[in-house]
Design an enzyme around this catalytic site. Structure first.
Site, short mmCIF file in Angstrom:
data_model
loop_
_atom_site.label_atom_id
_atom_site.label_comp_id
_atom_site.label_asym_id
_atom_site.label_seq_id
_atom_site.Cartn_x
_atom_site.Cartn_y
_atom_site.Cartn_z
CD GLU A 152 4.12 -19.03 -2.22
OE1 GLU A 152 3.25 -19.35 -2.25
OE2 GLU A 152 4.92 -18.41 -0.88
CG HIS A 211 3.56 -15.32 -0.26
ND1 HIS A 211 3.46 -16.21 -0.49
CD2 HIS A 211 2.59 -13.90 -0.98
CE1 HIS A 211 2.05 -16.03 -0.92
NE2 HIS A 211 1.89 -14.86 -1.08
CD GLU A 246 2.17 -17.88 2.94
OE1 GLU A 246 1.48 -18.23 2.85
OE2 GLU A 246 3.30 -17.74 2.66
#
Lengths: 270, 270
Positions: A152, A211, A246
């Site tokens: 990520e 996300h 998130e």
């Protein structure tokens, strides 16, 4: 469109989580709201009762698409790029310890903050190389266990290691692991990518999990990102993974959780 | 449309500056590129030869619309919100010491990073109050000297004090100073404002000076912000101050400086 949300299973200072606390109190609530899955943020898997967790998830009917690992850095300072061989080894072991749990859920394991950052008094190139060496060890184990690892990219304020999809992709190219993928996060992309759409299209084959958070890290719809266009791009590149929120718990955990799914579902009927 | 760019007059670790070094080498270059002004980032005015600086600026034909003060925090740790009365006093005195220099140029003095942030082990409410008290002292002196003070909201990673235009406006409302204004920075707004356009319109009467940087803090055009629309809004609210580039020196200081003005001028012919 499969939707999930990040849930922390252990107390944490990291605030970009929709809510925290006893998971059994939340799994059913998420299912009722229409969620397909729950992404678990876990500091240390050895402190959890795996059988009980698996049972609770099963009862709820939710999937667990991904396991987040960053709390080991935030709470304990474990990082893959550390100049200390002991710290690096601990970070690697911690990351590896997530794999068998992820295996139970057929989840991917996220490499976010656990790579850490190279501090001002440290040599950047050396730190980068240590991160690569650490990732090699984790990849080898992930291949043995047949569990995906997802890199990520995070914005410049959170780390100086891998801010853009391109930088994450370079690591995948260098390591060549079949289990490695990319995890784009719209909040971080808003700060780091020259063009969010172009980057998503360019690295489409590597995108495994997403996300979603708005420009201010709140629920989609609460900032100014163009989520209709972003979701259209994911549709056009045939993305089949989970979209996982998130987000900051604003105005409250419950409201953010409901708002995120209601707004996102309203954008695409599928 | 009046354009300027931030230039640091003293060595600094803060990297969001188009270039650094001897000002006399740069003033004429900026004028040749078509700039109307130069914003000066100054750590400590007492270390500069004011007469020489004034003379060099005069020769170049540039205006000095604003003076930046954040280096005193970045380099020396001076902050308006410090729990230490000595540090607060030093920060206030430093800020006050910019006023007579700003007066010479009819410039505004920027309150950005010098307000500092409230650290984890400190009481947030108390830190906020100390910042307010410090600002009161600065405002009183600014009114005596008839020099504007401009509050620049900064994103959450740089400070926990005043992230949005609204939070900056609340301070202006509380202090009530006639010399206080707001300085919107598009890079920070991209992270913090729910809607960049709505916030600019809502606080239009308070906007006195603008920092332009793209979503990745590079020159406008190098990220994904919609600058045509942003400039149209400033036009529609009759903004008459300077647009000042506070950008990373990428790909190089010279290229960023040229790119910023060329791109921005191409968007509006006025």
């Amino acid at each position: 469109m499969k939707l999930s949300i990040v849930l922390s299973l252990q107390p944490t200072r990291f605030s970009a989580l929709a809510f925290q606390g006893n998971p059994e109190d939340h799994f059913q609530k998420l299912k009722t709201l229409g969620y397909d899955g729950v992404e678990l943020a876990i500091r240390d898997p050895s402190l959890l009762n795996w059988d009980r967790l698996e049972e609770e998830v099963k009862i709820s009917g939710l999937d667990v698409p991904a396991i987040g690992t960053g709390q080991a850095y935030v709470e304990e300072g474990l990082r893959l790029c550390s100049p200390s061989p002991e710290v690096r080894e601990k970070a690697i072991e911690r990351l590896k310890s997530h794999l068998p749990l992820a295996k139970r859920f057929q989840a991917g394991v996220i490499i976010g903050l656990i790579r850490g950052k190279v501090e001002k008094n440290e040599d950047f190139r050396k730190g980068y190389e240590w991160m690569i060496e650490s990732l090699k060890a984790c990849c080898a184990e992930a291949e043995r266990k047949n569990v995906p690892l997802w890199i990520e990219p995070l914005n410049r304020y959170e780390t100086n290691l891998l801010n853009t999809l391109e930088e994450g992709w370079e690591v995948i190219k260098e390591l060549g692991g079949a289990k490695l993928g990319l995890l784009p996060d719209t909040f971080h992309m808003n700060i780091e990518e020259r063009s969010i759409g172009e980057s998503l299209r360019k690295f489409a084959p590597y995108l495994k999990h997403v996300h979603l958070a708005d420009s201010n890290r709140q629920a989609p719809g609460d900032g100014h990102l163009g989520f209709r266009g972003i979701l259209d791009i994911f549709h056009s590149i045939h993305f089949e993974g989970f979209f996982s929120f998130e987000i900051l718990p604003k105005p409250s955990p419950d409201e953010a959780t409901k708002r995120a799914i209601d707004f996102t579902r309203s954008l695409r009927k599928e």
